[in-house]
Design a protein around this motif. Structure first.
Motif, mmCIF file in Angstrom:
data_model
loop_
_atom_site.group_PDB
_atom_site.id
_atom_site.type_symbol
_atom_site.label_atom_id
_atom_site.label_comp_id
_atom_site.label_asym_id
_atom_site.label_seq_id
_atom_site.Cartn_x
_atom_site.Cartn_y
_atom_site.Cartn_z
ATOM 1 N N SER A 47 -36.117 -5.974 8.980
ATOM 2 C CA SER A 47 -35.539 -4.748 9.546
ATOM 3 C C SER A 47 -34.873 -3.881 8.483
ATOM 4 O O SER A 47 -34.741 -2.670 8.661
ATOM 5 C CB SER A 47 -34.514 -5.121 10.619
ATOM 6 O OG SER A 47 -33.506 -5.985 10.071
ATOM 7 N N GLU A 48 -34.455 -4.503 7.354
ATOM 8 C CA GLU A 48 -33.814 -3.729 6.300
ATOM 9 C C GLU A 48 -34.791 -2.805 5.581
ATOM 10 O O GLU A 48 -34.388 -1.853 4.912
ATOM 11 C CB GLU A 48 -33.167 -4.669 5.269
ATOM 12 C CG GLU A 48 -32.015 -5.509 5.808
ATOM 13 C CD GLU A 48 -32.504 -6.735 6.563
ATOM 14 O OE1 GLU A 48 -33.743 -6.958 6.575
ATOM 15 O OE2 GLU A 48 -31.663 -7.449 7.155
ATOM 16 N N ALA A 49 -36.084 -3.094 5.722
ATOM 17 C CA ALA A 49 -37.100 -2.311 5.001
ATOM 18 C C ALA A 49 -37.618 -1.180 5.875
ATOM 19 O O ALA A 49 -38.828 -0.960 5.986
ATOM 20 C CB ALA A 49 -38.240 -3.215 4.555
ATOM 21 N N SER A 50 -36.711 -0.441 6.505
ATOM 22 C CA SER A 50 -37.116 0.640 7.407
ATOM 23 C C SER A 50 -37.825 1.769 6.666
ATOM 24 O O SER A 50 -38.712 2.416 7.214
ATOM 25 C CB SER A 50 -35.891 1.190 8.142
ATOM 26 O OG SER A 50 -34.922 1.645 7.209
ATOM 27 N N ILE A 51 -37.431 2.005 5.419
ATOM 28 C CA ILE A 51 -38.071 3.072 4.633
ATOM 29 C C ILE A 51 -39.541 2.738 4.385
ATOM 30 O O ILE A 51 -40.428 3.589 4.529
ATOM 31 C CB ILE A 51 -37.325 3.280 3.292
ATOM 32 C CG1 ILE A 51 -35.893 3.763 3.547
ATOM 33 C CG2 ILE A 51 -38.082 4.264 2.412
ATOM 34 C CD1 ILE A 51 -35.085 3.942 2.292
ATOM 35 N N ILE A 52 -39.794 1.476 4.026
ATOM 36 C CA ILE A 52 -41.179 1.057 3.780
ATOM 37 C C ILE A 52 -41.996 1.166 5.060
ATOM 38 O O ILE A 52 -43.156 1.595 5.048
ATOM 39 C CB ILE A 52 -41.217 -0.379 3.232
ATOM 40 C CG1 ILE A 52 -40.476 -0.450 1.889
ATOM 41 C CG2 ILE A 52 -42.656 -0.857 3.078
ATOM 42 C CD1 ILE A 52 -40.422 -1.836 1.302
ATOM 43 N N THR A 53 -41.394 0.789 6.198
ATOM 44 C CA THR A 53 -42.087 0.893 7.480
ATOM 45 C C THR A 53 -42.455 2.335 7.795
ATOM 46 O O THR A 53 -43.562 2.631 8.260
ATOM 47 C CB THR A 53 -41.205 0.320 8.607
ATOM 48 O OG1 THR A 53 -40.856 -1.028 8.308
ATOM 49 C CG2 THR A 53 -41.931 0.377 9.938
ATOM 50 N N SER A 54 -41.519 3.257 7.524
ATOM 51 C CA SER A 54 -41.789 4.683 7.756
ATOM 52 C C SER A 54 -42.919 5.176 6.867
ATOM 53 O O SER A 54 -43.779 5.955 7.307
ATOM 54 C CB SER A 54 -40.517 5.492 7.488
ATOM 55 O OG SER A 54 -39.477 5.099 8.346
ATOM 56 N N ILE A 55 -42.932 4.710 5.613
ATOM 57 C CA ILE A 55 -43.996 5.102 4.688
ATOM 58 C C ILE A 55 -45.349 4.595 5.196
ATOM 59 O O ILE A 55 -46.360 5.309 5.159
ATOM 60 C CB ILE A 55 -43.710 4.560 3.269
ATOM 61 C CG1 ILE A 55 -42.479 5.263 2.676
ATOM 62 C CG2 ILE A 55 -44.922 4.758 2.362
ATOM 63 C CD1 ILE A 55 -42.053 4.685 1.351
ATOM 64 N N THR A 58 -46.501 6.725 8.109
ATOM 65 C CA THR A 58 -46.993 8.022 7.624
ATOM 66 C C THR A 58 -48.367 7.876 6.981
ATOM 67 O O THR A 58 -49.263 8.703 7.196
ATOM 68 C CB THR A 58 -46.010 8.613 6.604
ATOM 69 O OG1 THR A 58 -44.719 8.726 7.199
ATOM 70 C CG2 THR A 58 -46.476 9.983 6.131
#
Length: 300
Positions: A47-55, A58
Motif C-alpha cells: 500500500s505504501e507504493a501508491s505512486i507506482i500503482t498510479s504510474i 496510467t
C-alpha cells in the motif's frame, strides 16, 4: 491437380485496409494482455507504493490507446509500400509463383521467385526507412557524445566526430539494406523449401477464392488451423536452424543442460506462439472480410 499461378499484382487499397485493421486488433490484444499483467503486479504491490500503482494504471490506459492506434498507423504505411513496391517489381523480376490445387490449397512455393521478390521488396523498404532513421539516429548519438565531451576538446576532435557521423549514415543507408537483402533471401529460400517439403505431408495453406473479374481473385476465407499448423511448423524449423550457433555455444562452454533448456524453450515457445498468432490472424481476416472486403490478387 496442382496449377502454377503467378501473383501479378496486389490491389493496394484492400490489402492496406485489411492489414492495418488486423494490426490494430492484434495491437489491442497485446495491450489487454499487458494491462492484465500490470494489474496483477499492482495488486501485489504494498500500500505504501501508491505512486507506482498510479504510474502502472496510467501506463495501462496509454497502452490500450497507443498499441492499437500505433499499429494501425504504422501498418497503413508499411502495407501500402509493400503492395505498391510489389506491383512495381513484378514487371521487372516477375511475381511470386505458387502451386495451388483447385484454387483451394497452396501446395508449393517457387523458391527463387519468392526469395528474389521478398528480398528486394524488404531491401527497398529498409533503404527508405534508413534514409529517414539514419540521420536522426546519428545526430542523436553525436549530441550525446558532444554532451559527454569536456570543453577542452579541440576543434579537430569535433571535426572527426562529424566525419564519423557521415560514415555512420553511409553505412546505415547502404550496409543495413544489403544485410537485409542477403538475410531475407536466405531465410525466404529456406522457408519455401521447408514449406514445399511439409505441405504434401501435413497440408498446405487452405484458402477460398472468389473470382471478381478476369484473373482478379478475392481471398474470401482462410482456414485457420491449416495455416496455423504449417506456418508454425515452418517458422519453428527455420528458427531452430538459425539458433544452432547459440545452441552450439552452450555445449562448447560445457553447459549441456542450459543448451537443452534453451532448445526446448525456444522451440516449444516459437511453435505455440506462432500457432496462436496465425490462428488469431486467420480468424480476424475471416471476420473483417465480411465487413471491409478481402484482399484482391491478380493471378495468372
Amino acid at each position: 491437380m496442382e496449377e502454377l499461378k503467378e501473383i501479378k499484382s496486389v490491389s493496394i487499397v484492400p490489402y492496406t485496409l485489411m492489414s492495418s485493421s488486423i494490426s490494430a486488433v492484434v495491437g489491442l490484444i497485446y495491450a489487454l494482455i499487458l494491462v492484465m499483467v500490470l494489474g496483477v503486479v499492482a495488486v501485489f504491490l504494498p500500500s505504501e507504493a501508491s505512486i507506482i500503482t498510479s504510474i502502472l494504471m496510467t501506463l495501462s490506459i496509454a497502452l490500450i490507446i497507443i498499441l492499437p492506434v500505433g499499429g494501425f498507423l504504422l501498418s497503413i504505411l508499411s502495407s501500402f509500400l509493400t503492395a505498391f513496391i510489389y506491383n512495381q517489381l513484378v514487371p521487372r523480376i516477375g511475381g511470386i509463383k505458387i502451386g495451388i490445387v483447385e484454387m483451394e490449397e497452396i501446395t508449393s512455393i517457387s523458391v527463387i521467385p519468392a526469395s528474389l521478390m521478398l528480398s528486394l521488396l524488404y531491401t527497398i523498404i529498409t533503404f527508405l526507412i534508413m534514409l529517414i532513421v539514419a540521420p536522426i539516429l546519428v545526430v542523436a548519438l553525436q549530441g550525446a557524445a558532444l554532451a559527454a565531451i569536456s570543453t577542452s576538446t579541440s576543434v579537430a576532435g569535433l571535426d572527426g566526430l562529424g566525419a564519423l557521423g557521415i560514415i555512420g549514415i553511409i553505412i546505415m543507408i547502404i550496409g543495413v539494406p544489403i544485410l537485409v537483402l542477403v538475410a531475407t533471401f536466405i531465410s525466404t529460400a529456406i522457408m519455401a523449401l521447408v514449406y514445399n517439403f511439409l505441405a504434401p505431408k501435413i497440408g498446405g495453406v487452405k484458402l477460398k477464392f472468389a473470382s471478381i473479374r478476369e484473373n482478379i481473385f478475392e481471398i474470401k476465407k482462410i482456414a485457420p488451423i491449416p495455416v496455423a499448423l504449417i506456418g508454425a511448423v515452418v517458422v519453428t524449423i527455420v528458427n531452430f536452424i538459425f539458433s544452432l550457433p547459440s545452441l552450439a555455444m552452450y555445449f562448447a562452454t560445457s553447459n549441456p543442460w542450459g543448451g537443452i533448456g534453451y532448445f526446448l524453450g525456444n522451440t516449444i515457445g516459437t511453435l505455440v506462439f506462432t500457432f496462436i498468432i496465425y490462428t488469431i490472424m486467420a480468424l480476424l481476416y475471416n471476420f473483417l472480410r465480411s465487413v471491409i472486403g478481402g484482399v484482391e490478387l491478380e493471378m495468372e
